[in-house]
Design an enzyme around this catalytic site. Structure first.
Site, short mmCIF file in Angstrom:
data_model
loop_
_atom_site.label_atom_id
_atom_site.label_comp_id
_atom_site.label_asym_id
_atom_site.label_seq_id
_atom_site.Cartn_x
_atom_site.Cartn_y
_atom_site.Cartn_z
N SER A 123 44.44 39.78 42.82
CA SER A 123 43.30 39.07 42.24
C SER A 123 41.95 39.59 42.72
O SER A 123 40.95 39.44 42.03
CB SER A 123 43.40 37.57 42.57
OG SER A 123 43.48 37.36 43.97
N GLY A 150 47.83 37.13 41.98
CA GLY A 150 49.09 36.70 42.57
C GLY A 150 50.02 37.82 43.00
O GLY A 150 51.09 37.56 43.55
N ASN A 190 48.25 38.97 49.76
CA ASN A 190 49.14 37.85 49.44
C ASN A 190 50.38 37.85 50.32
O ASN A 190 50.91 36.78 50.66
CB ASN A 190 49.53 37.88 47.96
CG ASN A 190 48.38 37.48 47.06
OD1 ASN A 190 47.61 36.57 47.37
ND2 ASN A 190 48.23 38.17 45.94
N ASP A 218 37.06 28.42 46.36
CA ASP A 218 38.31 28.49 47.13
C ASP A 218 38.14 29.19 48.46
O ASP A 218 39.04 29.20 49.30
CB ASP A 218 39.42 29.16 46.31
CG ASP A 218 39.09 30.60 45.91
OD1 ASP A 218 38.11 31.17 46.42
OD2 ASP A 218 39.83 31.15 45.07
N HIS A 259 38.17 34.17 46.97
CA HIS A 259 37.83 35.15 45.95
C HIS A 259 36.31 35.34 45.86
O HIS A 259 35.57 34.37 45.69
CB HIS A 259 38.39 34.72 44.60
CG HIS A 259 39.89 34.68 44.59
ND1 HIS A 259 40.61 33.53 44.80
CD2 HIS A 259 40.80 35.68 44.42
CE1 HIS A 259 41.90 33.81 44.76
NE2 HIS A 259 42.04 35.11 44.53
#
Length: 237
Positions: free
Chosen positions: A59, A96, A124, A207, A210
């Protein structure tokens, strides 16, 4: 003359970064579907002979939460175009993505000839506490696949760091994967993709993970510090 041309190009690049940094930081981010794979403008007949820079990642590369034109690969394209360098940037980021899922979809992505391969994966894995040996193995397999498909492709590995949630040993060993692999594979290394962005609230979305549009400009700068010399040296050979 080649050295003078390099100096002129870098001088212009510094000016461009200043202009980009002064952009409107008050505009609201546009949110596309989270799992969409995006790419920079489709190549036309006039750009068919351009070299290809493939940004392969999660992402952070896809530009989750932003218009794809604001993600760092698109900003890199702006810099490259301003310097009249003959390359097209392809955004092959997927939100993801882990190193395992990235390895599994790589063959499809490598259907196109790739001159520079920017590998941005692993964040991730770290956030999920995936076994470090698996992360290292998957990244190595991705590098092997790129080299097998495009032996002359120059590989740039984006270094990553994670919060200390998994403990100091895991965190430290995770960070060490990237410089180790870069050295072992004679690849170029971006020490930390999120340098000057990670942990800075105003440069990240709600969040806290990002980057915003302004944050992606800084990511592009971090990538260009490594990518720029690679392209300029090739351009003058």
């Amino acid at each position: 003359m080649k050295s003078v041309w390099k100096v002129l190009k870098f001088s212009y690049f510094l000016w461009l970064l200043f202009v980009l940094g002064c952009g409107d930081s008050t505009s609201k981010d546009k949110t596309p579907p989270a799992e969409a794979e995006t790419s920079v403008d489709e190549p036309s007949d006039s750009t068919a002979e351009k070299g290809t820079i493939l940004c392969f990642g999660d992402s952070l590369t896809a530009g989750m939460g932003l218009d794809p034109d604001d993600a760092y690969p698109a900003v890199l394209q702006q810099i490259i175009d301003s310097l009249s360098l003959n390359y097209s940037v392809v955004n092959a980021g997927l939100s993801g993505e882990t190193t395992a899922s990235g390895r599994n979809r790589l063959n499809w992505v490598l259907n196109q000839k790739t001159d520079v391969f920017i590998l941005e994966l692993g964040a991730n894995d770290g956030l999920r506490g995936i076994n470090l040996s698996e992360t290292r193995k998957n990244l190595q397999e991705i590098i092997n696949m790129v080299r097998k498909k495009n032996p002359d492709s120059r590989i740039i590995l984006a270094g990553m760091q994670i919060p200390p949630n998994m403990g100091s040993v895991y965190t430290s060993e995770f960070q060490g994967i990237f410089p180790d692999l870069a050295k072992e594979n004679d690849a170029h290394l971006i020490p930390f993709l999120l340098k000057d962005v990670g942990g800075v609230p105003e440069l990240n979305q709600a969040d806290g993970i990002h980057p915003t549009k302004e944050g992606h400009k800084i990511l592009a700068r971090n990538v260009w510090e490594v990518l720029g010399p690679v392209l300029l040296s090739s351009d003058n050979q």
